[in-house]
Write a protein that holds these residues in place. Structure first.
Motif, PDB file in Angstrom:
ATOM      1  N   THR A   1      45.478  17.032 -30.037  1.00 60.66           N
ATOM      2  CA  THR A   1      46.675  16.515 -30.718  1.00 60.66           C
ATOM      3  C   THR A   1      46.419  15.235 -31.496  1.00 60.66           C
ATOM      4  O   THR A   1      47.331  14.721 -32.131  1.00 60.66           O
ATOM      5  CB  THR A   1      47.804  16.234 -29.699  1.00 60.66           C
ATOM      6  OG1 THR A   1      47.402  15.168 -28.855  1.00 60.66           O
ATOM      7  CG2 THR A   1      48.130  17.468 -28.893  1.00 60.66           C
TER       8      THR A   1
ATOM      9  N   HIS B   1      53.392  13.227 -34.904  1.00 57.29           N
ATOM     10  CA  HIS B   1      52.723  14.472 -34.523  1.00 57.29           C
ATOM     11  C   HIS B   1      52.438  14.500 -33.020  1.00 57.29           C
ATOM     12  O   HIS B   1      52.782  15.469 -32.330  1.00 57.29           O
ATOM     13  CB  HIS B   1      51.431  14.655 -35.324  1.00 57.29           C
ATOM     14  CG  HIS B   1      50.646  15.857 -34.900  1.00 57.29           C
ATOM     15  ND1 HIS B   1      51.034  17.136 -35.218  1.00 57.29           N
ATOM     16  CD2 HIS B   1      49.506  15.968 -34.167  1.00 57.29           C
ATOM     17  CE1 HIS B   1      50.160  17.995 -34.694  1.00 57.29           C
ATOM     18  NE2 HIS B   1      49.228  17.305 -34.055  1.00 57.29           N
TER      19      HIS B   1
ATOM     20  N   ASN C   1      55.717  14.614 -30.976  1.00 53.03           N
ATOM     21  CA  ASN C   1      56.348  15.939 -31.030  1.00 53.03           C
ATOM     22  C   ASN C   1      55.589  16.964 -30.193  1.00 53.03           C
ATOM     23  O   ASN C   1      56.212  17.820 -29.542  1.00 53.03           O
ATOM     24  CB  ASN C   1      56.462  16.422 -32.473  1.00 53.03           C
ATOM     25  CG  ASN C   1      57.454  15.607 -33.274  1.00 53.03           C
ATOM     26  OD1 ASN C   1      58.334  14.930 -32.726  1.00 53.03           O
ATOM     27  ND2 ASN C   1      57.318  15.643 -34.588  1.00 53.03           N
ATOM     28  N   GLN C   2      54.264  16.896 -30.198  1.00 58.73           N
ATOM     29  CA  GLN C   2      53.462  17.810 -29.386  1.00 58.73           C
ATOM     30  C   GLN C   2      53.733  17.591 -27.895  1.00 58.73           C
ATOM     31  O   GLN C   2      53.860  18.550 -27.129  1.00 58.73           O
ATOM     32  CB  GLN C   2      51.973  17.626 -29.680  1.00 58.73           C
ATOM     33  CG  GLN C   2      51.558  18.059 -31.063  1.00 58.73           C
ATOM     34  CD  GLN C   2      51.621  19.559 -31.221  1.00 58.73           C
ATOM     35  OE1 GLN C   2      51.141  20.303 -30.370  1.00 58.73           O
ATOM     36  NE2 GLN C   2      52.228  20.013 -32.289  1.00 58.73           N
TER      37      GLN C   2
END
Length: 116
Positions: free
Chosen positions: A27, A7, A10-11
């Motif tokens: 995030t 996560h 990817n952010q």
């Protein structure tokens, strides 16, 4: 020891690719009060000097282009391997608070600065 976090990775990738800002605290789903990073090739002794632990069994960190280091109460809470090579060495080995924003240089995509 360093871990992966799809996560977060990817952010960061989306932010660098699109040239958008990203508040780091938004995030993450774990507790931390300071964060920073090192780039691939950083000597373990320099990582230890900056963050209190060498975070690698090798003499240099080489497991990914960037390693995000999250601290809680002055101790390493997590170290996360980040794939996008989008960060400037001048921002490395420093500690930033929860208000840190990863932000692209004006009008550019592909790179992110750490700013409070």
């Amino acid at each position: 020891m360093p871990e992966t976090n799809d996560h977060l990775n990817n952010q960061v990738m989306d932010s660098a690719t699109n040239g958008t800002s990203l508040k780091l605290a938004d995030t993450t789903d774990f507790d931390w009060d300071q964060a920073g990073f090192v780039t691939s090739g950083t000597p373990a002794k320099d990582i230890e000097e900056a963050f209190g632990e060498p975070l690698t069994k090798e003499s240099r960190y080489t497991a990914s282009p960037v390693l995000f280091v999250f601290l809680k109460g002055g101790k390493v809470a997590k170290a996360v391997r980040i794939v996008p090579d989008a960060f400037f060495g001048a921002d490395a080995k420093k500690k930033y608070g929860r208000d840190v924003v990863l932000t692209p240089p004006e009008g550019q995509k592909g790179f992110l600065n750490w700013r409070e």
